[in-house]
Design an enzyme around this catalytic site. Sequence first.
Site, PDB file in Angstrom:
ATOM      1  N   GLY A  10       0.714  -1.191   0.065  1.00 19.38           N
ATOM      2  CA  GLY A  10       0.037  -0.015  -0.111  1.00 19.38           C
ATOM      3  C   GLY A  10       0.841   1.181   0.167  1.00 19.38           C
ATOM      4  O   GLY A  10       2.097   1.210   0.055  1.00 19.38           O
ATOM      5  N   SER A  34      -6.138  -6.447  -2.054  1.00 20.45           N
ATOM      6  CA  SER A  34      -7.383  -5.814  -2.206  1.00 20.45           C
ATOM      7  C   SER A  34      -7.611  -4.400  -2.569  1.00 20.45           C
ATOM      8  O   SER A  34      -8.402  -3.775  -3.407  1.00 20.45           O
ATOM      9  CB  SER A  34      -8.330  -6.051  -0.803  1.00 20.45           C
ATOM     10  N   ASP A  58      -4.645 -13.284   3.254  1.00 21.99           N
ATOM     11  CA  ASP A  58      -5.841 -12.354   3.655  1.00 21.99           C
ATOM     12  C   ASP A  58      -5.846 -12.615   5.166  1.00 21.99           C
ATOM     13  O   ASP A  58      -5.787 -13.812   5.672  1.00 21.99           O
ATOM     14  CB  ASP A  58      -6.952 -12.778   3.162  1.00 21.99           C
ATOM     15  N   LEU A  59      -5.509 -11.545   5.960  1.00 19.23           N
ATOM     16  CA  LEU A  59      -5.208 -11.798   7.454  1.00 19.23           C
ATOM     17  C   LEU A  59      -6.549 -12.081   8.241  1.00 19.23           C
ATOM     18  O   LEU A  59      -6.698 -12.141   9.226  1.00 19.23           O
ATOM     19  CB  LEU A  59      -4.814 -10.480   7.770  1.00 19.23           C
ATOM     20  N   SER A 125      -4.502   6.515  13.844  1.00 19.97           N
ATOM     21  CA  SER A 125      -4.850   7.804  13.263  1.00 19.97           C
ATOM     22  C   SER A 125      -5.101   8.878  13.986  1.00 19.97           C
ATOM     23  O   SER A 125      -5.745   8.442  15.181  1.00 19.97           O
ATOM     24  CB  SER A 125      -6.050   7.436  12.431  1.00 19.97           C
ATOM     25  N   TYR A 150     -14.989   3.469  10.415  1.00 17.79           N
ATOM     26  CA  TYR A 150     -13.352   3.310  10.197  1.00 17.79           C
ATOM     27  C   TYR A 150     -12.639   4.051  11.603  1.00 17.79           C
ATOM     28  O   TYR A 150     -11.730   3.437  12.256  1.00 17.79           O
ATOM     29  CB  TYR A 150     -13.078   4.233   9.205  1.00 17.79           C
ATOM     30  N   LYS A 154      -9.979   2.137  14.655  1.00 23.58           N
ATOM     31  CA  LYS A 154      -8.579   2.480  15.120  1.00 23.58           C
ATOM     32  C   LYS A 154      -8.857   2.865  16.538  1.00 23.58           C
ATOM     33  O   LYS A 154      -7.770   2.332  17.297  1.00 23.58           O
ATOM     34  CB  LYS A 154      -8.362   3.866  14.313  1.00 23.58           C
ATOM     35  N   PHE A 178      -1.088  11.838  10.890  1.00 20.78           N
ATOM     36  CA  PHE A 178      -2.129  12.983  10.294  1.00 20.78           C
ATOM     37  C   PHE A 178      -2.598  12.851   9.036  1.00 20.78           C
ATOM     38  O   PHE A 178      -2.906  11.607   8.408  1.00 20.78           O
ATOM     39  CB  PHE A 178      -1.839  14.316  10.841  1.00 20.78           C
ATOM     40  N   ASN A 179      -2.126  13.604   8.088  1.00 22.83           N
ATOM     41  CA  ASN A 179      -2.030  13.387   6.623  1.00 22.83           C
ATOM     42  C   ASN A 179      -1.372  13.020   5.842  1.00 22.83           C
ATOM     43  O   ASN A 179      -0.558  14.115   5.255  1.00 22.83           O
ATOM     44  CB  ASN A 179      -3.313  14.620   6.118  1.00 22.83           C
TER      45      ASN A 179
END
Length: 338
Positions: A10, A34, A58-59, A125, A150, A154, A178-179
């Site tokens: 990713g 995925s 796949d976890l 996050s 979501y 977290k 952050f972003n």
Amino acid sequence: MKVVVTGGLGFIGSHTVVELHRRGFEVIIVDNLSNSSVDVLTGIEKITGSKPIFEQIDLRDKAVVSAFFKRYDDIAGVIHFAASKAVGESVENPLLYYENNIASLVYLLQELQKKKEARFIFSSSCTVYGQAEKMPITECASVQPAMSPYGNTKRVGEEIITDVAKVSGINAILLRYFNPIGAHETAEIGELPVGVPQNLVPFITQTAIGIRPELSVYGNDYPTIDGTCIRDYIHVVDLAKAHVVALQRLLDNKNESKVEIFNVGTGKGSTVLEVIRTFEKVSGKPLPYKIVGRREGDIIEAYANTDKANTVLGWKAESTLEEALTSAWKWEQKVRNI
């Protein structure tokens, strides 16, 4: 030392794999593809000169996770990125998010707690802070009720790790970042969202290159300098380096508690319009955009107090917003063969 990176193909995971290699670690990537591509392996190989071990797993499959840790029984640490991350999608399909983000975490921890000692870095996050009462946000800020499934995964994920660490040999660091934006300086790896981008910068670069007709700015009536939301945009390579520093901290037994928490950001907030103007400056491309209504779930502002990460963890963001956006634009052009 062997390190497992889940979600290693990713956006953030792939950059962390590169930084781990630079520090001499042997990396085993776990990814179910995925929301990523096996082609990312080629980019990693071009940067590092070697192709890491890749296991397409796949976890969510407990038996497969167990078999993986039987094959690799000499793991020094796990950096866990693998998770679904689109806020809107999580609202529409919460069970997908609870299965993918929580079940996979539980199965990983079940294997790690079998070991005498284990080191675990969790991709958390700033979402857990919600709309914090005070800026910049410190690690002491209260965790707010999640505004999406979501965000809830977290928050709950952090709680699960904390509970398990108390009764096992697991030591963990939770990185609340952050972003993340930008791409590797070589433009061999970067952010490549599937479908319509959920994040600002990929939408900007796709608009600039002509894939999207215009950018939607969600609201210009917030109590900020120009009415648009404020976020803390951190270069993905800086973020990747934070994960390596965190892992090394656990390997050196420098952690002061079983579970430590660090904010990972730049400490500087930028409005949406500031990001647009900065992109136009570094790219030389005018960016068509329109102001639309506020988006449900968006908070007014969020940017980090990074004092703890700077002094305790010994990490600091180095890249500027201009440098991050320049790298993102270079990556977009490379992907589109321009």
